[in-house]
Scaffold this active site. Structure first.
Site, PDB file in Angstrom:
ATOM      1  N   HIS A  37     -40.304 -16.213 -18.380  1.00 28.73           N
ATOM      2  CA  HIS A  37     -40.667 -15.198 -19.482  1.00 28.73           C
ATOM      3  C   HIS A  37     -39.907 -14.630 -19.982  1.00 28.73           C
ATOM      4  O   HIS A  37     -38.700 -14.317 -19.416  1.00 28.73           O
ATOM      5  CB  HIS A  37     -42.063 -14.750 -19.276  1.00 28.73           C
ATOM      6  CG  HIS A  37     -41.601 -13.496 -18.175  1.00 28.73           C
ATOM      7  ND1 HIS A  37     -41.725 -13.552 -16.731  1.00 28.73           N
ATOM      8  CD2 HIS A  37     -41.405 -12.336 -18.447  1.00 28.73           C
ATOM      9  CE1 HIS A  37     -41.262 -12.515 -16.278  1.00 28.73           C
ATOM     10  NE2 HIS A  37     -41.138 -11.644 -16.968  1.00 28.73           N
ATOM     11  N   HIS A 120     -33.731 -12.114 -22.699  1.00 26.66           N
ATOM     12  CA  HIS A 120     -33.125 -13.077 -21.789  1.00 26.66           C
ATOM     13  C   HIS A 120     -34.621 -13.610 -20.935  1.00 26.66           C
ATOM     14  O   HIS A 120     -35.624 -13.064 -20.847  1.00 26.66           O
ATOM     15  CB  HIS A 120     -32.195 -12.256 -20.776  1.00 26.66           C
ATOM     16  CG  HIS A 120     -32.829 -11.219 -19.956  1.00 26.66           C
ATOM     17  ND1 HIS A 120     -33.193 -10.005 -20.266  1.00 26.66           N
ATOM     18  CD2 HIS A 120     -33.287 -11.456 -18.564  1.00 26.66           C
ATOM     19  CE1 HIS A 120     -33.732  -9.452 -19.326  1.00 26.66           C
ATOM     20  NE2 HIS A 120     -33.987 -10.132 -18.459  1.00 26.66           N
TER      21      HIS A 120
END
Length: 192
Positions: A37, A120
């Site tokens: 995620h 990220h």
């Protein structure tokens, strides 16, 4: 107490590509693909009613959808790496959504710590950090995957997740919030 965060899910086709980037990793604990995620905000641990207040505040967010792309991998922690991640290309829509999420969480009464946002997706964790030969091996591993790319993929919603810590963390989407497509936003779906 509920440990929670707000994030973007990673589509399966992107998760499979990122899982391939973990192959041959010399050390560390790879994150399972179902846990990939992009965190917009870590909220911390709060009582259920406060998390519910955040849910209602997040449901009021109106923001357009956008697309994002993975561009390479890197290490957090410098000379003593703590995690391996895939970089996400800068995208104004992503930054706009993150700002809205922070505003919503604060309006619900959460005190969030100021932090630098580096978009990220975490691929592996290294506990308290790698040292010596292990750190050198990971830096060499990353150098062979600098050109990793995946996407772009469309972001049409974001979610409030519950995090349960353990040997392998597990994440449960408590609610999802649609982003606008052509100026129209659908209803919020919640799974309390």
């Amino acid at each position: 107490m509920i440990r929670s965060f707000v994030a973007l899910a990673v589509p399966n086709e992107i998760a499979w590509r990122l899982e391939g980037a973990q192959v041959g990793m010399p050390c560390g604990r790879p994150v399972p693909p179902e846990n990939f995620h992009l965190t917009l905000s870590f909220l911390g641990e709060h009582p259920g009613p406060m998390v519910e207040d955040v849910h209602y505040a997040l449901g009021g967010i109106r923001a357009p959808g956008f697309s994002i792309e993975v561009e390479g991998i890197g290490l957090f922690g410098g000379g003593k790496p703590t995690s391996l991640y895939s970089r996400v290309a800068p995208e104004p829509g992503l930054l706009h959504l993150r700002d809205k999420v922070l505003q919503a969480a604060r309006s619900a009464g959460l005190k969030l710590q100021a932090e630098r946002f580096v978009p990220h997706i975490t691929l592996a964790r290294f506990g308290s950090g790698l040292r010596g030969e292990d750190a050198e091996k990971m830096h060499a591993f990353v150098a062979t995957r600098m050109t990793l790319s995946a996407g772009p993929f469309e972001v049409e919603e974001f979610a409030l997740y519950r995090s349960r810590l353990g040997k392998v963390a597990s994440y449960e989407a408590l609610a999802t919030y649609p982003l606008e497509r052509g100026g129209v936003s659908a209803a919020v779906s919640a799974g309390w």
